[in-house]
Design a protein around this motif. Structure first.
Motif, PDB file in Angstrom:
ATOM      1  N   ALA A   1       0.823  -1.207   0.000  1.00  0.00           N
ATOM      2  CA  ALA A   1       0.000   0.000   0.000  1.00  0.00           C
ATOM      3  C   ALA A   1       0.859   1.261   0.000  1.00  0.00           C
ATOM      4  O   ALA A   1       0.493   2.285  -0.583  1.00  0.00           O
TER       5      ALA A   1
ATOM      6  N   GLU B   1     -10.729   3.025  -0.271  1.00  0.00           N
ATOM      7  CA  GLU B   1     -10.192   2.215  -1.365  1.00  0.00           C
ATOM      8  C   GLU B   1      -8.853   1.585  -0.971  1.00  0.00           C
ATOM      9  O   GLU B   1      -8.596   0.410  -1.253  1.00  0.00           O
TER      10      GLU B   1
ATOM     11  N   ASP C   1      -9.558  -1.261   1.378  1.00  0.00           N
ATOM     12  CA  ASP C   1     -10.095  -2.431   0.660  1.00  0.00           C
ATOM     13  C   ASP C   1      -8.969  -3.215  -0.016  1.00  0.00           C
ATOM     14  O   ASP C   1      -8.929  -4.456   0.037  1.00  0.00           O
ATOM     15  N   LYS C   2      -8.052  -2.503  -0.645  1.00  0.00           N
ATOM     16  CA  LYS C   2      -6.915  -3.159  -1.299  1.00  0.00           C
ATOM     17  C   LYS C   2      -6.006  -3.808  -0.250  1.00  0.00           C
ATOM     18  O   LYS C   2      -5.433  -4.876  -0.484  1.00  0.00           O
TER      19      LYS C   2
ATOM     20  N   THR D   1      -7.538  -7.079   0.738  1.00  0.00           N
ATOM     21  CA  THR D   1      -7.344  -8.077  -0.317  1.00  0.00           C
ATOM     22  C   THR D   1      -5.926  -8.639  -0.295  1.00  0.00           C
ATOM     23  O   THR D   1      -5.713  -9.846  -0.439  1.00  0.00           O
TER      24      THR D   1
END
Length: 466
Positions: free
Chosen positions: A105, A134, A137-138, A141
């Protein structure tokens, strides 16, 4: 002579070069040691000190350029539980997964660090709440992609606190604000954004927390009592003692505002003890006035039950106030009782041996098994208000409530319904054989002086106090 001077000069030059090389090596080593001191050994990310130092430099750069940045703190949810139930290898796998996600990130321009055992921080370019969501969320994942088992994936989650750079805050202030989001988080949201209202609320809560011990010492707390009414006779068959706080400047402070704070700070054990002694003393005082005795129930917090010798405390309260144990009842919640069933059975059994009654509060709101329930030393089962409140229109609530009453009867327990507020609820509960009612239809919680008048009159199924 010239040859000697030349040799000496060359020697001095060589010494100087060697010295410069040594100094350079020392600086390189110092830089290496510093880098090691600022690195988390398990993940290779910056540790707290390293993150703060690098983060402060990044903020100064952003301040000059006007770029938008945000600090996001990711808190691994229940890492200790994962270590306990899945093993430390699984816990290490989770930590490394979060480290990978944080590094990904951050990319080339952001800064990532492991700032606590279960907290990861990310300082990155971010233009607002939507982009922060966002990123989160990444991040999730990426974490899930690193975990090797479905069981572990189902057990792992996180909360995130986000604070935007306002152009003035230093890295420590931003970190504190993002962390504040984790303490005041909305449990329905995984990403919580810092707001000024949140900060004001936290300050207010901390002020209340600091004032509670003073309130206890200066008599700001008072017990109110709510009657428990017999469906058959309309008489008061008991009273529940409920604590109220009359603040000298804020006025009435709702229990929902200060009880959770008292539980978190540990002061709740002192408040519970005060409530127990006060309720016993009040009950004995009413009896000494010649009033009809009624059983008074006191609530037992999880902290009081698991962190103190509650049996000794109850014994001391009865001895000091000279109250007959049969006029005292202690209430434990369903969820609390099931945490350590063996200990619960032992402690409640000793309390009952004193002659004190035991009730299970909020029954129907937790997840107790019937096999565990049948082994608990109980006298009263209290149906949770969440079931009672919609008895007038909800058929499922009616069926569950009826089943609880039948269960209570099969176990030879007294069954009480909490939150009774309508005639329809009373009619239904009476029809299915519920024993006692407690709720605003009959009476709200009242100060001791207002209860005295009620102890001498039957209620005949009618409301008495609004």
């Amino acid at each position: 002579m010239k040859i000697v001077i030349t040799v000496l000069a060359i020697a001095l030059i060589l010494v100087a070069v060697a010295l410069l090389i040594s100094i350079r090596r020392i600086k390189i080593l110092e830089k290496g040691f510093k880098r090691a001191d600022e690195t988390d050994k398990m993940t290779g990310l910056l540790n707290r000190d390293g993150f703060m130092e690098q983060g402060q430099l990044a903020l100064k750069s952003a301040q000059n350029s006007g770029e938008l940045m945000a600090l996001i703190v990711f808190d691994v949810e229940e890492l200790g539980r994962i270590n306990t139930f899945f093993g430390t290898d699984a816990g290490d796998e989770v930590v490394k997964a979060f480290a990978f996600a944080a590094k990904a990130a951050a990319g080339k321009n952001g800064i990532a660090g492991r700032v606590n055992t279960d907290d990861f921080a990310l300082l990155t370019f971010c233009s607002g709440e939507a982009e922060a969501q966002e990123i989160a969320d990444k991040f999730r994942t990426a974490v899930m992609g690193c975990l090797n088992s479905d069981t572990l994936r189902e057990s792992v989650n996180f909360f995130a606190g986000v604070c935007d750079f306002d152009g003035h805050d230093d890295i420590y202030t931003m970190y504190n604000k993002a962390s504040l989001c984790l303490f005041t988080k909305d449990s329905n949201k995984r990403v919580n954004y810092f707001t000024r209202d949140m900060e004001n609320s936290m300050v207010e809560k901390e002020l209340l927390r600091s004032e509670m011990m003073t309130a206890l010492e200066t008599g700001q707390f008072e017990l109110y009592y709510q009657p428990k009414i017999s469906f058959k006779t309309g008489e008061i068959r008991g009273l529940e003692a409920l604590i109220r706080w009359h603040h000298p400047t804020k006025g009435f402070v709702p229990p929902s505002d200060f009880i959770p704070l008292a539980e978190k700070s540990g002061i709740i054990t002192k408040i519970d003890e005060w409530g127990l002694f006060t309720a016993c003393r009040q009950s004995k005082a009413w009896q000494d006035k010649g009033m009809r005795p009624v059983k008074i129930s006191v609530n037992m917090s999880q902290a009081q039950f698991y962190r103190t010798d509650v049996y000794a405390t109850i014994s001391a309260a009865l001895a000091e106030t000279k109250l007959d144990p049969k006029w005292l009842e202690v209430e434990v919640t369903e969820t609390m009782a099931m945490q350590d069933i063996d200990r619960t059975i032992n402690v409640l059994g000793k309390i009952r041996d004193l002659g004190v009654s035991v009730s299970m509060d909020d029954f129907g709101s937790g997840y107790s098994s019937l096999s565990s329930l049948k082994t608990l030393p109980l006298d009263i089962l209290k149906i949770d208000r969440s079931l009672v409140c919609d008895l007038d229109e909800n058929k499922v609530s009616k069926k569950i409530t009826n089943a609880i009453v039948e269960l209570g009867k099969a176990m030879e327990l007294v069954v009480l319904a909490e939150g009774v507020e309508t005639r329809g609820q009373i009619d239904f509960l009476t029809e299915i054989g519920c024993d006692l009612a407690q709720g605003y239809f009959y009476s709200k919680p009242c100060p001791a002086k207002d209860i005295e008048a009620l102890l001498v009159m039957p209620l005949i199924g009618q409301p008495i106090v609004k």
